[in-house]
Design an enzyme around this catalytic site. Structure first.
Site, PDB file in Angstrom:
ATOM      1  N   ASP A  86      63.564 -41.874  23.882  1.00 16.30           N
ATOM      2  CA  ASP A  86      64.098 -41.185  25.052  1.00 16.30           C
ATOM      3  C   ASP A  86      64.724 -42.257  25.953  1.00 16.30           C
ATOM      4  O   ASP A  86      64.878 -43.429  25.548  1.00 16.30           O
ATOM      5  CB  ASP A  86      63.023 -40.331  25.751  1.00 16.30           C
ATOM      6  CG  ASP A  86      62.012 -41.167  26.526  1.00 16.30           C
ATOM      7  OD1 ASP A  86      62.030 -42.415  26.417  1.00 16.30           O
ATOM      8  OD2 ASP A  86      61.194 -40.570  27.254  1.00 16.30           O
ATOM      9  N   CYS A 109      59.325 -44.510  23.797  1.00 16.30           N
ATOM     10  CA  CYS A 109      59.565 -43.834  25.076  1.00 16.30           C
ATOM     11  C   CYS A 109      59.036 -44.779  26.144  1.00 16.30           C
ATOM     12  O   CYS A 109      58.860 -45.972  25.869  1.00 16.30           O
ATOM     13  CB  CYS A 109      58.955 -42.431  25.114  1.00 16.30           C
ATOM     14  SG  CYS A 109      57.160 -42.340  25.031  1.00 16.30           S
ATOM     15  N   THR A 157      56.093 -45.124  27.588  1.00 20.16           N
ATOM     16  CA  THR A 157      54.795 -45.683  27.193  1.00 20.16           C
ATOM     17  C   THR A 157      54.598 -45.717  25.688  1.00 20.16           C
ATOM     18  O   THR A 157      53.661 -46.354  25.210  1.00 20.16           O
ATOM     19  CB  THR A 157      53.660 -44.816  27.764  1.00 20.16           C
ATOM     20  OG1 THR A 157      53.847 -43.470  27.261  1.00 20.16           O
ATOM     21  CG2 THR A 157      53.670 -44.805  29.288  1.00 20.16           C
ATOM     22  N   HIS A 162      45.144 -49.824   7.094  1.00 20.05           N
ATOM     23  CA  HIS A 162      44.175 -48.734   6.975  1.00 20.05           C
ATOM     24  C   HIS A 162      44.785 -47.334   7.060  1.00 20.05           C
ATOM     25  O   HIS A 162      44.304 -46.428   6.386  1.00 20.05           O
ATOM     26  CB  HIS A 162      43.102 -48.867   8.062  1.00 20.05           C
ATOM     27  CG  HIS A 162      42.157 -50.008   7.814  1.00 20.05           C
ATOM     28  ND1 HIS A 162      40.988 -50.180   8.520  1.00 20.05           N
ATOM     29  CD2 HIS A 162      42.210 -51.040   6.925  1.00 20.05           C
ATOM     30  CE1 HIS A 162      40.358 -51.265   8.079  1.00 20.05           C
ATOM     31  NE2 HIS A 162      41.087 -51.810   7.123  1.00 20.05           N
ATOM     32  N   HIS A 198      40.799 -46.318   1.898  1.00 25.37           N
ATOM     33  CA  HIS A 198      41.732 -45.897   2.950  1.00 25.37           C
ATOM     34  C   HIS A 198      42.703 -44.834   2.436  1.00 25.37           C
ATOM     35  O   HIS A 198      43.177 -44.013   3.213  1.00 25.37           O
ATOM     36  CB  HIS A 198      42.485 -47.105   3.502  1.00 25.37           C
ATOM     37  CG  HIS A 198      41.549 -48.131   4.057  1.00 25.37           C
ATOM     38  ND1 HIS A 198      40.750 -47.879   5.148  1.00 25.37           N
ATOM     39  CD2 HIS A 198      41.241 -49.387   3.631  1.00 25.37           C
ATOM     40  CE1 HIS A 198      39.997 -48.937   5.394  1.00 25.37           C
ATOM     41  NE2 HIS A 198      40.274 -49.863   4.486  1.00 25.37           N
TER      42      HIS A 198
HETATM   43  C1  RB5 Z   1      59.808 -40.360  30.846  1.00 26.49           C
HETATM   44  O1  RB5 Z   1      59.846 -40.520  32.221  1.00 26.49           O
HETATM   45  C2  RB5 Z   1      58.411 -40.687  30.329  1.00 26.49           C
HETATM   46  O2  RB5 Z   1      57.534 -39.659  30.653  1.00 26.49           O
HETATM   47  C3  RB5 Z   1      58.441 -40.885  28.825  1.00 26.49           C
HETATM   48  O3  RB5 Z   1      59.345 -41.894  28.511  1.00 26.49           O
HETATM   49  C4  RB5 Z   1      57.146 -41.256  28.156  1.00 26.49           C
HETATM   50  O4  RB5 Z   1      56.569 -42.376  28.763  1.00 26.49           O
HETATM   51  C5  RB5 Z   1      56.208 -40.180  27.921  1.00 26.49           C
HETATM   52  O5  RB5 Z   1      55.128 -40.349  27.307  1.00 26.49           O
END
Ligand code: RB5
Length: 143
Positions: free
Chosen positions: A8, A65, A67, A98, A133
């Protein structure tokens, strides 16, 4: 080897960085977007990468994304996908040994680009151990 990549807006810059690294290793890249930092919805891109790997259009996938959490959840909704969010090299090695993770997830706002390259290299260069595994991976795939 072909690797599908998707992100994203929060993972866009990291995806671009990882793409360059993959290309420097002569790995073919299937870029499923996004293509800018304009806000988009990560579930769409996680699913696209999951489906590309599940259908065999790519051998593996990498998703990013902000995180790495949301897009990994989305990829894992696709049957046959074992997407692992990794924040260090040890996690990347272990998830290949694993879990035989077929998609790697990382966070563009949580993992520095150089570290992400180290994580990617560890995941690519570590072998699945099989044995006990394999049974557990089969259990995952049957869910
Ligand atoms: C976008 O703002 C953010 O929510 C997305 O990139 C991500 O971190 C979601 O898990």
């Amino acid at each position: 080897m072909k690797i599908a990549v998707a992100s994203d807006h929060g993972g866009f810059q990291l995806k671009e960085h990882i793409k360059k690294y993959l290309e420097s290793r002569n790995i073919e890249v299937l870029d499923l977007g996004t293509h800018s930092e304009e806000s988009v919805d990560y579930p769409e891109f996680g699913r696209a990468c999951g489906e590309a790997v599940a259908k065999g259009e790519a051998d593996k996938g990498i998703v990013c994304c902000g995180t790495g959490i949301g897009i990994s959840i989305a990829a894992n909704k696709v049957k046959g996908i074992r997407c692992a969010l990794c924040t260090d090299v040890h996690m990347a090695e272990m998830t290949k040994k694993h879990n035989n993770a077929n998609i790697l997830a990382m966070g563009g706002r949580t993992t520095e680009p150089d570290k992400a390259v180290e994580i990617t290299a560890a995941w690519l260069d570590t072998e699945f151990e099989g044995g006990r595994h394999q049974r557990r991976v089969d259990m995952l795939d049957s869910m």
